[in-house]
Write an enzyme that holds these catalytic residues in place. Structure first.
Site, PDB file in Angstrom:
ATOM      1  N   LEU A  61       0.778  -1.390   0.080  1.00 13.50           N
ATOM      2  CA  LEU A  61      -0.057  -0.106   0.033  1.00 13.50           C
ATOM      3  C   LEU A  61       0.863   1.229  -0.028  1.00 13.50           C
ATOM      4  O   LEU A  61       0.519   2.444   0.571  1.00 13.50           O
ATOM      5  CB  LEU A  61      -1.128   0.033   1.134  1.00 13.50           C
ATOM      6  CG  LEU A  61      -1.843  -1.230   1.236  1.00 13.50           C
ATOM      7  CD1 LEU A  61      -2.878  -1.081   2.233  1.00 13.50           C
ATOM      8  CD2 LEU A  61      -2.764  -1.302   0.055  1.00 13.50           C
ATOM      9  N   CYS A  62       2.089   1.069  -0.241  1.00 14.78           N
ATOM     10  CA  CYS A  62       3.063   2.324  -0.383  1.00 14.78           C
ATOM     11  C   CYS A  62       3.215   2.892  -1.844  1.00 14.78           C
ATOM     12  O   CYS A  62       3.132   2.151  -2.808  1.00 14.78           O
ATOM     13  CB  CYS A  62       4.298   1.788   0.125  1.00 14.78           C
ATOM     14  SG  CYS A  62       5.452   3.277   0.434  1.00 14.78           S
ATOM     15  N   MET A  99       8.929   5.818   4.781  1.00 18.24           N
ATOM     16  CA  MET A  99       8.912   4.233   4.468  1.00 18.24           C
ATOM     17  C   MET A  99      10.188   4.055   3.581  1.00 18.24           C
ATOM     18  O   MET A  99      10.874   2.940   3.815  1.00 18.24           O
ATOM     19  CB  MET A  99       7.843   3.550   3.785  1.00 18.24           C
ATOM     20  CG  MET A  99       6.648   3.877   4.636  1.00 18.24           C
ATOM     21  SD  MET A  99       6.607   3.374   6.362  1.00 18.24           S
ATOM     22  CE  MET A  99       7.456   1.633   6.349  1.00 18.24           C
ATOM     23  N   GLU A 100      10.454   4.938   2.701  1.00 19.81           N
ATOM     24  CA  GLU A 100      11.634   4.864   1.801  1.00 19.81           C
ATOM     25  C   GLU A 100      12.931   4.875   2.823  1.00 19.81           C
ATOM     26  O   GLU A 100      14.092   4.048   2.713  1.00 19.81           O
ATOM     27  CB  GLU A 100      11.863   5.709   0.711  1.00 19.81           C
ATOM     28  CG  GLU A 100      10.781   5.555  -0.356  1.00 19.81           C
ATOM     29  CD  GLU A 100       9.092   6.008  -0.044  1.00 19.81           C
ATOM     30  OE1 GLU A 100       8.473   5.386  -0.781  1.00 19.81           O
ATOM     31  OE2 GLU A 100       9.033   6.379   1.083  1.00 19.81           O
ATOM     32  N   ASP A 114      24.443 -10.001   5.811  1.00 22.18           N
ATOM     33  CA  ASP A 114      24.761 -10.978   4.552  1.00 22.18           C
ATOM     34  C   ASP A 114      26.301 -11.315   4.224  1.00 22.18           C
ATOM     35  O   ASP A 114      26.866 -12.532   4.117  1.00 22.18           O
ATOM     36  CB  ASP A 114      23.985 -10.568   3.135  1.00 22.18           C
ATOM     37  CG  ASP A 114      24.315 -11.708   2.110  1.00 22.18           C
ATOM     38  OD1 ASP A 114      24.124 -12.794   2.170  1.00 22.18           O
ATOM     39  OD2 ASP A 114      24.831 -11.084   1.104  1.00 22.18           O
TER      40      ASP A 114
END
EC number: 4.6.1.17
Length: 319
Positions: A61-62, A99-100, A114
């Site tokens: 929903l972004c 959000m980014e 990682d």
């Protein structure tokens, strides 16, 4: 997905942080560039940029946004054996980039995990959170936990300002003045000095007298609220113009643009800005919601405008 079609397009920024705690020997490998897969900091920066750009693909929903800038900083903290990651994201659009920024931090930290998991899979990621955001109706927000103990100097420090509420009902004590105090609080947040805050009825002569008194007191900024609509007694713009004030057309245009996210009726507003005897006179609508959006729009413009009105050279004024 929320419809943001009616929201105003503004510059928006966001800043987020997070950290990864590593075993001492792994921390040393990262900081000394001894990872088999490559430079950990460089790869984390690339991953963070990719994370910001792909946020809308990850979160259903972004809204997808045209990202204009992403900066990723990796800061080694030897005392705690952690790597702190901070992301700054910028765009010009109808919705924010919080959000980014958070996605960028998360991606950078996951990249570091990682790269190091072959040596120690117990590395801990944490502290991911939003630090600061700017733009939009809510303006500038900063996470309270990191707010400085001493407030920084406001953008309008040293500026004398006057607030004039124009309303028959408020002047007659038949209604509460909500917009006037809102402007006063905003001016205080900007470190301006409020010379006078007053209320007058919708009478051109009273409006003009209040403006002239403010100029006589040395107010460089005069903010009025009310009397800018289509009502038979809404005559604030005419009262200002009749004083011989010089219009600044872009202010009214920008105020209406800023208010369009609240209501389509903003296009009926006759709010605007004028120059008068070295002072900046701005007529805002009477609605407190319209005042809030208008002040957010004015915030980046006023320091430069007031400096130019005082005679500063364009090349010496930031903004």
């Amino acid at each position: 997905m929320i419809d943001v079609g009616d929201k105003a397009v503004t510059e928006r920024t966001a800043r987020a942080e997070g950290w990864i705690r590593l075993a001492p020997e792994v921390y040393q490998r990262v900081t000394q560039g001894q990872l088999p897969k490559g430079d950990g900091f460089l790869l984390a920066q690339v991953a963070g940029i990719q994370g910001a750009k792909r946020t809308a693909d990850l979160l259903p929903l972004c809204h997808p946004l045209p990202i204009e800038g992403v900066k990723i900083d990796c800061q080694p903290l030897a005392d705690s054996q952690t790597i702190r990651v901070e992301a700054r994201v910028r765009t010009t659009g109808k919705t924010g980039v919080e959000m980014e920024a958070l996605a960028a931090v998360s991606a950078a930290l996951l990249c570091l995990y990682d790269l190091t998991k072959m040596f120690d899979a117990t590395a801990e990621i944490g502290g991911i959170g939003l630090l600061e955001k700017t733009g939009g109706k809510s303006g500038h927000w900063q996470r309270p936990a990191i707010a400085p103990d001493v407030a920084p100097t406001g953008a309008l420090a040293g500026v004398f300002a006057t607030v004039i509420t124009v309303s028959d009902r408020v002047a007659a004590d038949q209604a509460e003045d909500r917009s006037g105090p809102l402007i006063q609080n905003w001016l205080t947040d900007q470190a301006a000095t409020i010379a006078t805050a007053t209320c007058v009825a919708d009478e051109p002569a009273l409006i003009q007298a209040a403006i002239q008194a403010a100029i006589a007191q040395g107010s460089a900024l005069i903010l009025l609220t009310g009397g800018t609509g289509l009502g038979p007694r809404d005559r604030t713009p005419e009262a200002i113009a009749d004083l011989g004030a010089i219009p600044v057309p872009g202010i009214g245009e920008a105020l209406r643009q800023a208010g369009r996210s609240e209501t389509v009726m903003t296009w009926l507003s006759r709010s605007g800005g004028w120059m008068l005897e070295g002072s900046f006179v701005i007529a805002l609508p009477g609605s407190s919601r319209a005042v809030s959006s208008g002040l957010a729009m004015l915030q980046p413009l006023l320091p430069h405008s007031l400096a130019i009105l005082k005679g500063a050279d364009h090349g010496t004024v930031k903004g």
